[in-house]
Motif scaffolding. Sequence first.
Motif, PDB file in Angstrom:
ATOM      1  N   THR A  59       0.814  -1.221   0.000  1.00  0.00           N
ATOM      2  CA  THR A  59       0.000   0.000   0.000  1.00  0.00           C
ATOM      3  C   THR A  59       0.846   1.269   0.000  1.00  0.00           C
ATOM      4  N   ARG A  60       2.133   1.143   0.206  1.00  0.00           N
ATOM      5  CA  ARG A  60       3.035   2.311   0.307  1.00  0.00           C
ATOM      6  C   ARG A  60       3.275   2.902  -1.070  1.00  0.00           C
ATOM      7  N   GLU A  61       2.864   4.148  -1.247  1.00  0.00           N
ATOM      8  CA  GLU A  61       3.130   4.858  -2.496  1.00  0.00           C
ATOM      9  C   GLU A  61       4.406   5.670  -2.348  1.00  0.00           C
ATOM     10  N   PHE A  62       5.098   5.868  -3.462  1.00  0.00           N
ATOM     11  CA  PHE A  62       6.360   6.610  -3.439  1.00  0.00           C
ATOM     12  C   PHE A  62       6.607   7.211  -4.807  1.00  0.00           C
ATOM     13  N   LEU A  85      11.645  -1.694 -14.144  1.00  0.00           N
ATOM     14  CA  LEU A  85      11.009  -2.269 -12.957  1.00  0.00           C
ATOM     15  C   LEU A  85       9.499  -2.381 -13.142  1.00  0.00           C
ATOM     16  N   GLU A  86       8.923  -1.416 -13.818  1.00  0.00           N
ATOM     17  CA  GLU A  86       7.477  -1.468 -14.075  1.00  0.00           C
ATOM     18  C   GLU A  86       7.151  -2.566 -15.090  1.00  0.00           C
ATOM     19  N   GLN A  87       7.891  -2.626 -16.174  1.00  0.00           N
ATOM     20  CA  GLN A  87       7.658  -3.661 -17.186  1.00  0.00           C
ATOM     21  C   GLN A  87       7.891  -5.059 -16.619  1.00  0.00           C
ATOM     22  N   ALA A  88       8.841  -5.173 -15.719  1.00  0.00           N
ATOM     23  CA  ALA A  88       9.158  -6.472 -15.136  1.00  0.00           C
ATOM     24  C   ALA A  88       8.139  -6.900 -14.084  1.00  0.00           C
ATOM     25  N   GLY A  89       7.290  -5.984 -13.642  1.00  0.00           N
ATOM     26  CA  GLY A  89       6.246  -6.340 -12.684  1.00  0.00           C
ATOM     27  C   GLY A  89       6.591  -6.068 -11.232  1.00  0.00           C
ATOM     28  N   PHE A  90       7.633  -5.273 -10.988  1.00  0.00           N
ATOM     29  CA  PHE A  90       7.992  -4.959  -9.607  1.00  0.00           C
ATOM     30  C   PHE A  90       7.235  -3.759  -9.067  1.00  0.00           C
ATOM     31  N   ALA A  97      -1.080  10.222 -11.027  1.00  0.00           N
ATOM     32  CA  ALA A  97      -0.046  10.782 -10.136  1.00  0.00           C
ATOM     33  C   ALA A  97       1.322  10.262 -10.581  1.00  0.00           C
ATOM     34  N   PRO A  98       2.343  11.070 -10.422  1.00  0.00           N
ATOM     35  CA  PRO A  98       3.689  10.572 -10.747  1.00  0.00           C
ATOM     36  C   PRO A  98       4.241   9.763  -9.573  1.00  0.00           C
ATOM     37  N   ARG A  99       3.475   8.765  -9.141  1.00  0.00           N
ATOM     38  CA  ARG A  99       3.850   7.931  -7.994  1.00  0.00           C
ATOM     39  C   ARG A  99       3.720   6.463  -8.388  1.00  0.00           C
ATOM     40  N   TYR A 100       4.349   5.625  -7.579  1.00  0.00           N
ATOM     41  CA  TYR A 100       4.356   4.189  -7.832  1.00  0.00           C
ATOM     42  C   TYR A 100       4.021   3.464  -6.547  1.00  0.00           C
ATOM     43  N   ARG A 101       3.737   2.171  -6.698  1.00  0.00           N
ATOM     44  CA  ARG A 101       3.615   1.276  -5.551  1.00  0.00           C
ATOM     45  C   ARG A 101       4.102  -0.097  -6.003  1.00  0.00           C
ATOM     46  N   VAL A 102       4.427  -0.915  -5.033  1.00  0.00           N
ATOM     47  CA  VAL A 102       4.876  -2.270  -5.314  1.00  0.00           C
ATOM     48  C   VAL A 102       3.745  -3.037  -5.985  1.00  0.00           C
ATOM     49  N   ASP A 103       4.070  -3.812  -7.019  1.00  0.00           N
ATOM     50  CA  ASP A 103       3.076  -4.653  -7.678  1.00  0.00           C
ATOM     51  C   ASP A 103       3.162  -6.052  -7.067  1.00  0.00           C
ATOM     52  N   SER A 104       2.669  -6.170  -5.831  1.00  0.00           N
ATOM     53  CA  SER A 104       2.822  -7.410  -5.072  1.00  0.00           C
ATOM     54  C   SER A 104       2.027  -8.577  -5.641  1.00  0.00           C
ATOM     55  N   GLU A 105       1.131  -8.311  -6.581  1.00  0.00           N
ATOM     56  CA  GLU A 105       0.338  -9.380  -7.189  1.00  0.00           C
ATOM     57  C   GLU A 105       1.002  -9.979  -8.429  1.00  0.00           C
ATOM     58  N   SER A 106       2.047  -9.341  -8.934  1.00  0.00           N
ATOM     59  CA  SER A 106       2.692  -9.865 -10.144  1.00  0.00           C
ATOM     60  C   SER A 106       3.493 -11.117  -9.821  1.00  0.00           C
ATOM     61  N   GLU A 107       3.527 -12.027 -10.769  1.00  0.00           N
ATOM     62  CA  GLU A 107       4.274 -13.265 -10.588  1.00  0.00           C
ATOM     63  C   GLU A 107       5.764 -13.014 -10.355  1.00  0.00           C
ATOM     64  N   PRO A 108       6.416 -12.132 -11.110  1.00  0.00           N
ATOM     65  CA  PRO A 108       7.829 -11.882 -10.827  1.00  0.00           C
ATOM     66  C   PRO A 108       8.073 -11.364  -9.412  1.00  0.00           C
ATOM     67  N   PHE A 109       7.210 -10.477  -8.934  1.00  0.00           N
ATOM     68  CA  PHE A 109       7.400  -9.955  -7.581  1.00  0.00           C
ATOM     69  C   PHE A 109       7.207 -11.054  -6.544  1.00  0.00           C
ATOM     70  N   ARG A 110       6.174 -11.877  -6.719  1.00  0.00           N
ATOM     71  CA  ARG A 110       5.946 -12.975  -5.772  1.00  0.00           C
ATOM     72  C   ARG A 110       7.122 -13.946  -5.768  1.00  0.00           C
ATOM     73  N   LEU A 111       7.636 -14.267  -6.952  1.00  0.00           N
ATOM     74  CA  LEU A 111       8.785 -15.175  -7.028  1.00  0.00           C
ATOM     75  C   LEU A 111      10.034 -14.547  -6.419  1.00  0.00           C
ATOM     76  N   ALA A 112      10.239 -13.259  -6.651  1.00  0.00           N
ATOM     77  CA  ALA A 112      11.391 -12.581  -6.063  1.00  0.00           C
ATOM     78  C   ALA A 112      11.277 -12.567  -4.541  1.00  0.00           C
ATOM     79  N   THR A 113      10.060 -12.414  -4.032  1.00  0.00           N
ATOM     80  CA  THR A 113       9.842 -12.456  -2.586  1.00  0.00           C
ATOM     81  C   THR A 113      10.182 -13.833  -2.037  1.00  0.00           C
ATOM     82  N   LYS A 114       9.735 -14.885  -2.733  1.00  0.00           N
ATOM     83  CA  LYS A 114      10.063 -16.248  -2.308  1.00  0.00           C
ATOM     84  C   LYS A 114      11.563 -16.476  -2.337  1.00  0.00           C
ATOM     85  N   LEU A 115      12.213 -15.995  -3.376  1.00  0.00           N
ATOM     86  CA  LEU A 115      13.659 -16.133  -3.491  1.00  0.00           C
ATOM     87  C   LEU A 115      14.343 -15.397  -2.343  1.00  0.00           C
ATOM     88  N   ASP A 116      13.888 -14.196  -2.048  1.00  0.00           N
ATOM     89  CA  ASP A 116      14.453 -13.402  -0.960  1.00  0.00           C
ATOM     90  C   ASP A 116      14.339 -14.147   0.372  1.00  0.00           C
TER      91      ASP A 116
END
Length: 124
Positions: A59-62, A85-90, A97-116
């Motif tokens: 939920t953190r926007e930045f 990072l956006e194209q990769a799904g992070f 707004a010129p702001r972003y948030r983590v795309d925690s639902e994307s498969e690459p992000f979930r896999l990176a979290t598991k790897l971490d």
Amino acid sequence: MRLSRDSLLSGIFVTLNEIHTRVTPGDSTTATDGATGWKTLTADGVDSLIDTLLDLPSTREFDESELAEMAGVSRNTVGNHIDTLEQAGFVTEVPHAPRYRVDSESEPFRLATKLDVAVRDATE
């Protein structure tokens, strides 16, 4: 839960393949000037950006400056890599707004979290 070495390697491969596919859809070249997906993820501060993103609540926007400060990299580094990072799904851009948030639902992000988590568990 500890992942086996084979599961860990499989997760790395799937993550990199998914990221490569998102960054260069329909193109047989690699993501950045002939670099492998791994090289793209570890280039010029991208590793610090991803490490920071993995620790943020979804939920953190930045904005780019805030991400740079949190990751300990320059604003230019963020500007150079935010599209990848956006194209990769992070990350995903916040509408209107010129702001972003983590795309925690994307498969690459979930896999990176598991790897971490797996790497952290393996090194404890």
